[in-house]
Design an enzyme around this catalytic site. Structure first.
Site, PDB file in Angstrom:
ATOM      1  N   LYS A  50       0.848  -1.207   0.000  1.00  0.00           N
ATOM      2  CA  LYS A  50       0.000   0.000   0.000  1.00  0.00           C
ATOM      3  C   LYS A  50       0.877   1.249   0.000  1.00  0.00           C
ATOM      4  CE  LYS A  50      -3.867  -2.339   2.226  1.00  0.00           C
ATOM      5  NZ  LYS A  50      -4.688  -2.589   3.419  1.00  0.00           N
ATOM      6  N   GLN A  94      -4.640  -1.453   9.650  1.00  0.00           N
ATOM      7  CA  GLN A  94      -4.610  -2.776   9.029  1.00  0.00           C
ATOM      8  C   GLN A  94      -5.219  -3.810   9.975  1.00  0.00           C
ATOM      9  OE1 GLN A  94      -3.678  -3.257   5.864  1.00  0.00           O
ATOM     10  NE2 GLN A  94      -4.050  -5.458   5.944  1.00  0.00           N
ATOM     11  N   ASP A 117     -10.886   3.077   3.977  1.00  0.00           N
ATOM     12  CA  ASP A 117     -11.274   1.656   3.921  1.00  0.00           C
ATOM     13  C   ASP A 117     -12.789   1.500   3.787  1.00  0.00           C
ATOM     14  OD1 ASP A 117      -9.299  -0.288   3.941  1.00  0.00           O
ATOM     15  OD2 ASP A 117      -9.001  -0.208   6.109  1.00  0.00           O
TER      16      ASP A 117
HETATM   17  N1  GUN Z   1      -7.113  -6.764   6.136  1.00  0.00           N
HETATM   18  C1  GUN Z   1      -7.514  -7.463   5.060  1.00  0.00           C
HETATM   19  N2  GUN Z   1      -8.095  -6.647   4.146  1.00  0.00           N
HETATM   20  C2  GUN Z   1      -8.049  -5.406   4.677  1.00  0.00           C
HETATM   21  C3  GUN Z   1      -8.481  -4.145   4.203  1.00  0.00           C
HETATM   22  O1  GUN Z   1      -9.046  -3.995   3.107  1.00  0.00           O
HETATM   23  N3  GUN Z   1      -8.261  -3.101   5.048  1.00  0.00           N
HETATM   24  C4  GUN Z   1      -7.683  -3.242   6.254  1.00  0.00           C
HETATM   25  N4  GUN Z   1      -7.531  -2.173   7.009  1.00  0.00           N
HETATM   26  N5  GUN Z   1      -7.266  -4.402   6.722  1.00  0.00           N
HETATM   27  C5  GUN Z   1      -7.452  -5.479   5.928  1.00  0.00           C
END
Ligand code: GUN
Length: 292
Positions: A50, A94, A117
């Protein structure tokens, strides 16, 4: 029928290129902060990807790494700092978090205007209502873009979603039933208590699988000509590889691909679309901030 492979790497790159052009035109530098608590190996990989994608698109990227022992107050304080930071337009924490932390409280602490998100209840509500100022969660948003950009008709299609998670299954259903491009589908959402799952999945024109169980969807569960979207990323042991494992999806790709009209591979399908749409959301957050 032999399935077209839906190439998330190429489509994701195209979208990231579009975002990079729009960042140049925007006149400010959008900033994304990613908070990682602990050292979960898969999360570390995602967080690095990311950050890198953000920088490549000309955005400002910050990764806040906190030890696994961080308490709830410490994590909330980090979120408060990012909420107040004008250089940060979007942020995410995350998941999964270590067990001693309360995910719901943490998500609700994020300023909804920075919740790229799309996990905050305000954004979930906006997405259900079809309000375009809400942030669409990146994975289902990426799947919808993949369908649109691959010319796959959703209007009137029976879309079956396997899995009711808040990250994928539920927002996917909201996006597919909306009145607009990549919407107007008839949606069925299945879960662990659904009866005769195979009978339901066999009726799908578009099948989205997000259950986190390796190769769980077999050829008998898929109708000839269906579009199959595999959200799963599972590590299975494989002594022939250097790392000792390889990645497989929730769909038995080799068995299902010959039946499907289109199918996403794992890796290289949905995953790269998710990161691209996170950048789209960060751009949306920076743009929205300019209007106030
Ligand atoms: N863990 C797995 N997928 C995601 C996501 O799209 N966002 C976040 N913050 N954590 C995740």
């Amino acid at each position: 029928m032999s399935g077209v492979r839906l190439d998330g790497v190429a489509l994701g790159k195209q979208i990231r290129g579009e975002v990079a052009e729009q960042v140049v035109a925007l006149g400010i530098t959008p900033g994304l902060a990613v908070v990682l608590v602990g050292e979960d190996p898969a999360s570390q990989v995602y967080v690095r990807s990311k950050g890198r994608a953000c920088e490549q698109a000309g955005m400002h990227s910050e990764t806040i790494r906190l030890p696994a022992t961080t308490n709830q107050a410490g994590l909330l304080a980090a979120i408060d700092r990012l909420n107040a930071d004008p250089a940060i337009h979007g942020m995410l924490v995350q998941l999964p978090l270590p067990d001693h932390l309360d995910t719901d409280t943490v998500i609700r602490r994020i300023d909804p205007a920075k919740d790229v998100d799309g996990f905050h209840p305000i954004n979930i509500g906006k997405v259900v209502l079809g309000d375009p100022t809400g942030f669409r969660p990146a994975t289902p948003y990426g799947i919808q873009q993949m369908l649109i950009r691959s010319g796959i008709e959703t209007t009137g299609a029976h879309a079956v979603i396997v899995g009711r998670s808040t990250i994928v299954g539920r927002p996917m259903a909201s996006l597919l039933i909306q009145n607009g491009p990549g919407g107007n589908a008839t949606v069925t959402t299945c879960h662990s208590r659904s009866k005769d799952l195979g009978a339901i999945t066999r009726s799908a024109d578009i099948l989205v699988v997000a259950i986190g169980r390796p190769r769980c969807v077999t050829a008998e569960m898929v109708k000839e000509g269906a579009v199959v979207i595999d959200v799963g990323i599972n590590r299975v042991e494989d002594a022939s590889t250097e790392r000792g494992y390889r990645l497989v999806g929730d769909v038995d790709f080799e068995a299902v691909a010959p039946l499907a009209s289109a199918i996403t591979p794992v890796p290289g399908g949905v995953g790269p679309m998710t990161i691209a749409m996170l950048l789209v959301n960060t751009l949306q957050a920076a743009r929205a901030g300019l209007r106030f």
